[in-house]
Design a protein around this motif. Structure first.
Motif, PDB file in Angstrom:
ATOM      1  N   GLU A 132       0.828  -1.208   0.000  1.00  0.00           N
ATOM      2  CA  GLU A 132       0.000   0.000   0.000  1.00  0.00           C
ATOM      3  C   GLU A 132       0.864   1.261   0.000  1.00  0.00           C
ATOM      4  O   GLU A 132       0.577   2.221  -0.706  1.00  0.00           O
ATOM      5  CB  GLU A 132      -0.957   0.011   1.204  1.00  0.00           C
ATOM      6  CG  GLU A 132      -2.037  -1.039   1.158  1.00  0.00           C
ATOM      7  CD  GLU A 132      -1.563  -2.425   1.622  1.00  0.00           C
ATOM      8  OE1 GLU A 132      -0.439  -2.544   2.173  1.00  0.00           O
ATOM      9  OE2 GLU A 132      -2.318  -3.390   1.425  1.00  0.00           O
ATOM     10  N   TYR A 133       1.940   1.242   0.810  1.00  0.00           N
ATOM     11  CA  TYR A 133       2.830   2.404   0.856  1.00  0.00           C
ATOM     12  C   TYR A 133       3.532   2.600  -0.487  1.00  0.00           C
ATOM     13  O   TYR A 133       3.606   3.714  -1.004  1.00  0.00           O
ATOM     14  CB  TYR A 133       3.869   2.268   1.975  1.00  0.00           C
ATOM     15  CG  TYR A 133       4.819   3.435   1.997  1.00  0.00           C
ATOM     16  CD1 TYR A 133       4.417   4.645   2.546  1.00  0.00           C
ATOM     17  CD2 TYR A 133       6.080   3.350   1.428  1.00  0.00           C
ATOM     18  CE1 TYR A 133       5.271   5.745   2.538  1.00  0.00           C
ATOM     19  CE2 TYR A 133       6.932   4.435   1.419  1.00  0.00           C
ATOM     20  CZ  TYR A 133       6.519   5.630   1.975  1.00  0.00           C
ATOM     21  OH  TYR A 133       7.355   6.710   1.954  1.00  0.00           O
ATOM     22  N   VAL A 134       4.026   1.515  -1.065  1.00  0.00           N
ATOM     23  CA  VAL A 134       4.734   1.607  -2.349  1.00  0.00           C
ATOM     24  C   VAL A 134       3.782   2.101  -3.428  1.00  0.00           C
ATOM     25  O   VAL A 134       4.136   2.962  -4.239  1.00  0.00           O
ATOM     26  CB  VAL A 134       5.361   0.246  -2.727  1.00  0.00           C
ATOM     27  CG1 VAL A 134       5.947   0.295  -4.132  1.00  0.00           C
ATOM     28  CG2 VAL A 134       6.419  -0.154  -1.709  1.00  0.00           C
ATOM     29  N   GLU A 135       2.554   1.621  -3.436  1.00  0.00           N
ATOM     30  CA  GLU A 135       1.579   2.070  -4.438  1.00  0.00           C
ATOM     31  C   GLU A 135       1.241   3.545  -4.227  1.00  0.00           C
ATOM     32  O   GLU A 135       1.133   4.302  -5.190  1.00  0.00           O
ATOM     33  CB  GLU A 135       0.313   1.221  -4.375  1.00  0.00           C
ATOM     34  CG  GLU A 135      -0.668   1.528  -5.476  1.00  0.00           C
ATOM     35  CD  GLU A 135      -0.086   1.391  -6.878  1.00  0.00           C
ATOM     36  OE1 GLU A 135      -0.509   2.178  -7.759  1.00  0.00           O
ATOM     37  OE2 GLU A 135       0.775   0.528  -7.111  1.00  0.00           O
ATOM     38  N   ALA A 136       1.092   3.972  -2.970  1.00  0.00           N
ATOM     39  CA  ALA A 136       0.825   5.388  -2.694  1.00  0.00           C
ATOM     40  C   ALA A 136       1.998   6.243  -3.169  1.00  0.00           C
ATOM     41  O   ALA A 136       1.796   7.330  -3.730  1.00  0.00           O
ATOM     42  CB  ALA A 136       0.579   5.597  -1.205  1.00  0.00           C
TER      43      ALA A 136
END
Length: 79
Positions: free
Chosen positions: A48-52
């Motif tokens: 989720e962090y990488v996608e954000a």
């Protein structure tokens, strides 16, 4: 001749790194390393962090690539 520069888009890697870290702080144990063409996520960051991070305006508008490195594995993915 007048030149208008968007202050959000900077070629300075240090400025870009600070902006990313302020607006999308990395999780504990995760570091961001930024150069002119790439943002490296070092540590165990969630998907989720990488996608954000990939969707962050500084990354998208700057045409940066996000790569994820957890321990010895290096996986680069083009936005």
């Amino acid at each position: 001749i007048s030149l208008l520069l968007d202050p959000i888009l900077s070629l300075d890697a240090t400025s870009t790194a600070r902006s990313l870290e302020r607006s999308l702080p990395p999780p504990p144990g995760v570091r961001l390393i930024v150069n002119r063409t790439e943002v490296s996520v070092v540590g165990n960051a969630s998907k989720e962090y990488v996608e954000a991070l990939r969707q962050h305006p500084r990354v998208r508008l700057g045409e940066l690539t996000v790569s994820v490195r957890s321990s010895a594995v290096d996986v680069s993915v083009k936005n």
